[in-house]
Design an enzyme around this catalytic site. Structure first.
Site, PDB file in Angstrom:
ATOM      1  N   ASP A 107      34.599  43.737  34.066  1.00  0.00           N
ATOM      2  CA  ASP A 107      35.947  43.810  34.994  1.00  0.00           C
ATOM      3  C   ASP A 107      36.525  45.213  34.580  1.00  0.00           C
ATOM      4  O   ASP A 107      36.948  45.742  33.773  1.00  0.00           O
ATOM      5  CB  ASP A 107      37.182  42.681  34.284  1.00  0.00           C
ATOM      6  CG  ASP A 107      38.261  42.899  35.218  1.00  0.00           C
ATOM      7  OD1 ASP A 107      38.263  42.168  36.287  1.00  0.00           O
ATOM      8  OD2 ASP A 107      39.331  43.788  34.716  1.00  0.00           O
ATOM      9  N   TYR A 117      41.382  52.270  36.513  1.00  0.00           N
ATOM     10  CA  TYR A 117      41.070  52.711  34.998  1.00  0.00           C
ATOM     11  C   TYR A 117      40.148  54.090  34.918  1.00  0.00           C
ATOM     12  O   TYR A 117      39.817  54.535  33.948  1.00  0.00           O
ATOM     13  CB  TYR A 117      40.032  51.320  34.668  1.00  0.00           C
ATOM     14  CG  TYR A 117      40.751  50.079  34.478  1.00  0.00           C
ATOM     15  CD1 TYR A 117      42.073  50.034  34.734  1.00  0.00           C
ATOM     16  CD2 TYR A 117      40.025  48.910  34.541  1.00  0.00           C
ATOM     17  CE1 TYR A 117      42.717  48.767  34.657  1.00  0.00           C
ATOM     18  CE2 TYR A 117      40.503  47.761  34.517  1.00  0.00           C
ATOM     19  CZ  TYR A 117      41.926  47.683  34.454  1.00  0.00           C
ATOM     20  OH  TYR A 117      42.491  46.200  34.647  1.00  0.00           O
ATOM     21  N   LYS A 160      38.796  46.620  41.608  1.00  0.00           N
ATOM     22  CA  LYS A 160      40.288  46.305  42.082  1.00  0.00           C
ATOM     23  C   LYS A 160      40.827  47.573  42.775  1.00  0.00           C
ATOM     24  O   LYS A 160      40.776  48.863  42.366  1.00  0.00           O
ATOM     25  CB  LYS A 160      41.315  45.772  41.107  1.00  0.00           C
ATOM     26  CG  LYS A 160      40.895  44.952  39.980  1.00  0.00           C
ATOM     27  CD  LYS A 160      41.984  44.761  39.021  1.00  0.00           C
ATOM     28  CE  LYS A 160      41.417  44.118  37.791  1.00  0.00           C
ATOM     29  NZ  LYS A 160      40.508  44.763  37.122  1.00  0.00           N
ATOM     30  N   HIS A 167      44.910  44.734  43.305  1.00  0.00           N
ATOM     31  CA  HIS A 167      45.522  44.931  41.838  1.00  0.00           C
ATOM     32  C   HIS A 167      46.896  44.564  41.655  1.00  0.00           C
ATOM     33  O   HIS A 167      46.969  43.892  40.510  1.00  0.00           O
ATOM     34  CB  HIS A 167      45.247  46.316  41.266  1.00  0.00           C
ATOM     35  CG  HIS A 167      44.901  46.348  39.825  1.00  0.00           C
ATOM     36  ND1 HIS A 167      44.355  47.455  39.448  1.00  0.00           N
ATOM     37  CD2 HIS A 167      45.202  45.745  38.948  1.00  0.00           C
ATOM     38  CE1 HIS A 167      44.164  47.341  38.228  1.00  0.00           C
ATOM     39  NE2 HIS A 167      44.947  46.360  37.788  1.00  0.00           N
TER      40      HIS A 167
END
Length: 322
Positions: free
Chosen positions: A89, A94, A119, A152
């Protein structure tokens, strides 16, 4: 049968979680006040290979590796593959989509056996913006498709969420993604989204913070009533509550670590878990949760820990956004 003898029931059940007919063992579960249920046997038979069937016909592994802001993402992913994980994930936020793609390509595993999630962040919540985000994610990861793509967060408002979803629907039609879903959404957010005539695809999954201290009961119950899978991020509360005495008592009973007890509890709620770790030992520990089962007393003790949003360890309160 003597009253002090453990009753162990062995059944073959058709497993709604997508991994076929398997022998299922449930010990110390049920009784005169709660007869054994089919889900007891299904949960008892989970393995690292078990998958949850999504409402769109696809399936997702019950356990995955979260890689939020991981500085050693590729290494962590490869370690997780060695331990049997098949689910990673990530997210645009990120900054490590490329590293996830590198790990997928570097592994000896077929692409079809690895489930990858990413996301779209709220600064790309337009129809074209979310579609472009998917294309950019594919480019960064150097993959032909992404298994699951989520909105998200709901912060962009009703119109922003709607437009972002339309873009994800287009990505689905174009074969860039296989499933689409949401994260940090309340029932109201999902209901508002589904009211639009041009929304033709229901979210397959809602990813939320979920653990014994914040069980998000209203969101979980709604999603289950709508056949929307629930996925837990921060299931281990960023280590904040690993020293909880109730968890410690159950861990001692089963000869397990606190983290293993919490993750097993999450799975037995019918919720998918994506604990984050970069430590090889912790990655292995978190995957070693399939040869024991929490009984009704264990589950009741742990469920009493719920504090609602007061127990949240992250920054997101889904209810703060209309």
């Amino acid at each position: 049968m003597p009253t002090n003898q453990t009753s162990v029931c062995v059944y073959y059940v058709s497993n709604p979680s997508g991994f076929g007919d398997v022998p299922s063992v449930a010990a110390n579960v049920g009784g005169p006040d709660r007869p054994l249920q089919p889900e007891d046997f299904v949960m008892a038979s989970l393995t690292i290979e078990s998958k949850y069937s999504l409402c769109d016909g696809n399936s997702i592994p019950y356990l995955g590796l979260g890689v939020a802001s991981s500085p050693t993402c590729t290494k962590a992913c490869l370690t997780s593959f060695d331990e049997g994980y098949r689910h990673i994930d990530t997210a645009r936020l990120y900054g490590n989509e490329a590293e996830v793609g590198e790990a997928v390509r570097a592994s000896s595993l077929p692409r079809s056996s690895i489930f990858v999630t990413s996301k779209v962040w709220d600064n790309e919540h337009t129809k074209q913006g979310s579609l472009d985000a998917v294309s950019d994610s594919l480019k960064r990861m150097q993959l032909d498709y992404i298994d699951l793509y989520l909105i998200h967060n709901p912060r962009s408002g009703s119109n922003g969420r709607h437009q972002a979803w339309l873009g994800l629907q287009d990505a689905l039609k174009e074969g860039k993604v296989k499933s689409i879903g949401v994260s940090n959404f309340t029932p109201g957010h999902i209901q508002s989204l589904m009211k639009s005539a041009d929304v033709t695809v229901k979210p397959a999954l809602n990813q939320i913070e979920f653990h014994p201290w914040n069980q998000q009961k209203e969101i979980v119950e709604y999603c289950k009533s709508q056949a929307i899978a629930v996925q837990a991020y921060s299931p281990l509360t960023n280590k904040k509550n690993l020293g909880d005495p109730v968890i410690g008592e159950v861990a001692k009973k089963h000869g397990r670590t606190a983290a293993q007890i919490i993750l097993r509890w999450v799975l037995q709620q019918g919720v998918i878990a994506i604990p984050k770790s970069e430590n090889p030992g912790r990655i292995k520990e978190n995957a070693s949760i399939y040869d024991f089962y929490l009984d009704d007393k264990d589950l009741a003790k742990i469920s009493m820990l719920n504090q609602g949003m007061k127990g949240n360890v992250g920054d997101w309160d889904p209810w703060e956004h209309e």
